[in-house]
Design an enzyme around this catalytic site. Structure first.
Site, PDB file in Angstrom:
ATOM      1  N   GLN A 287     -75.317  14.903 -37.657  1.00  0.00           N
ATOM      2  CA  GLN A 287     -75.040  14.781 -39.029  1.00  0.00           C
ATOM      3  C   GLN A 287     -74.797  16.197 -39.861  1.00  0.00           C
ATOM      4  OE1 GLN A 287     -78.310  12.198 -40.530  1.00  0.00           O
ATOM      5  NE2 GLN A 287     -76.566  11.389 -41.906  1.00  0.00           N
TER       6      GLN A 287
ATOM      7  N   CYS B 229     -77.252   6.232 -46.341  1.00  0.00           N
ATOM      8  CA  CYS B 229     -76.915   7.255 -45.290  1.00  0.00           C
ATOM      9  C   CYS B 229     -76.331   8.406 -46.021  1.00  0.00           C
ATOM     10  CB  CYS B 229     -76.229   6.714 -44.106  1.00  0.00           C
ATOM     11  SG  CYS B 229     -75.965   7.729 -42.770  1.00  0.00           S
ATOM     12  N   LEU B 230     -76.749   9.601 -45.655  1.00  0.00           N
ATOM     13  CA  LEU B 230     -76.089  10.731 -46.086  1.00  0.00           C
ATOM     14  C   LEU B 230     -74.787  10.859 -45.790  1.00  0.00           C
ATOM     15  CD1 LEU B 230     -79.108  13.435 -45.967  1.00  0.00           C
ATOM     16  CD2 LEU B 230     -78.263  12.124 -47.916  1.00  0.00           C
TER      17      LEU B 230
ATOM     18  N   HIS C  99     -79.029   7.371 -35.302  1.00  0.00           N
ATOM     19  CA  HIS C  99     -77.891   8.259 -35.240  1.00  0.00           C
ATOM     20  C   HIS C  99     -77.700   8.934 -33.912  1.00  0.00           C
ATOM     21  CE1 HIS C  99     -76.243   8.577 -39.367  1.00  0.00           C
ATOM     22  NE2 HIS C  99     -77.463   8.736 -39.811  1.00  0.00           N
TER      23      HIS C  99
ATOM     24  N   HIS D  26     -83.575   4.619 -38.293  1.00  0.00           N
ATOM     25  CA  HIS D  26     -82.203   5.033 -38.673  1.00  0.00           C
ATOM     26  C   HIS D  26     -81.864   6.421 -37.973  1.00  0.00           C
ATOM     27  CE1 HIS D  26     -79.155   5.765 -42.239  1.00  0.00           C
ATOM     28  NE2 HIS D  26     -79.367   7.032 -41.841  1.00  0.00           N
ATOM     29  N   GLU D  27     -82.680   7.500 -37.898  1.00  0.00           N
ATOM     30  CA  GLU D  27     -82.626   8.716 -37.370  1.00  0.00           C
ATOM     31  C   GLU D  27     -82.197   8.525 -35.828  1.00  0.00           C
ATOM     32  OE1 GLU D  27     -81.516  10.678 -39.339  1.00  0.00           O
ATOM     33  OE2 GLU D  27     -82.291   9.759 -41.287  1.00  0.00           O
TER      34      GLU D  27
ATOM     35  N   GLY E 242     -84.027  11.909 -44.303  1.00  0.00           N
ATOM     36  CA  GLY E 242     -84.134  12.189 -42.780  1.00  0.00           C
ATOM     37  C   GLY E 242     -82.601  12.789 -42.612  1.00  0.00           C
TER      38      GLY E 242
END
Length: 177
Positions: free
Chosen positions: A60, A103-104, A149, A145-146, A55
């Site tokens: 991000q 996480c990216l 963010h 998680h998303e 995701g």
């Protein structure tokens, strides 16, 4: 179908890393549903696939809009692919599962992170049509998680105790010259 073979028209954007203020800023609701929004969605998918993520939230990739894309499986192995504009996490319930999460925006780091086994997100798609996404297992983790963010949080914010201390130490070590 493999994530790698999924065809999308878009351009990969640089992933913002922890320390970039955009990751700590609450995102603004999308008010204009136009081709620019559709392009952002496409770019986010391409970015997610190139980074091998499950995701990506708009902040991000440097956008301050409330939007995320996803491509991940639930606890039954069913693949879920889509996006949610102006998402609201309306439910995060069920068993609290503590599993490895990454996480990216914090590449190479994974920590045991508590998340609920079930999550429901409501919002709209890029055309403004209502969507409701319900997930279990890994997909529920992704949804939580998303959404975090978009509220200016990163997953390390939900850590506590020894795991949080370990994460903070690892981040400090990375930031040392």
């Amino acid at each position: 179908m493999s994530k790698r073979t999924t065809t999308r028209h878009g351009t990969a954007r640089p992933i913002r890393l922890l320390g970039d203020p955009v990751l700590r800023t609450e995102c603004d609701p999308v008010r204009t549903f136009d081709t620019a929004l559709e392009k952002l969605v496409d770019d986010m998918f391409v970015t997610m696939y190139e980074a091998d993520g499950a995701g990506v939230a708009a902040n991000q990739v440097g956008s301050g809009l409330r939007l995320f894309v996803y491509d991940c499986e639930d606890d039954r192995g069913r693949r879920h692919v889509g996006h949610v504009v102006n998402p609201v996490l309306v439910a995060a319930d069920g068993e609290l599962l503590v599993e490895s999460e990454g996480c990216l925006s914090l590449p190479g780091m994974r920590f045991e992170t508590p998340r609920h086994a079930h999550a429901v997100v409501e919002g709209v798609d890029a055309k403004g049509r209502p969507v409701r996404v319900e997930g279990t297992g890994y997909f529920a983790r992704c949804l939580q998680h998303e959404c975090g963010h978009l509220d200016g949080e990163v997953y390390i914010d939900v850590l506590s105790g020894d795991v949080r201390r370990e994460a903070m130490r690892a981040i400090r070590d990375l930031q040392r010259p």
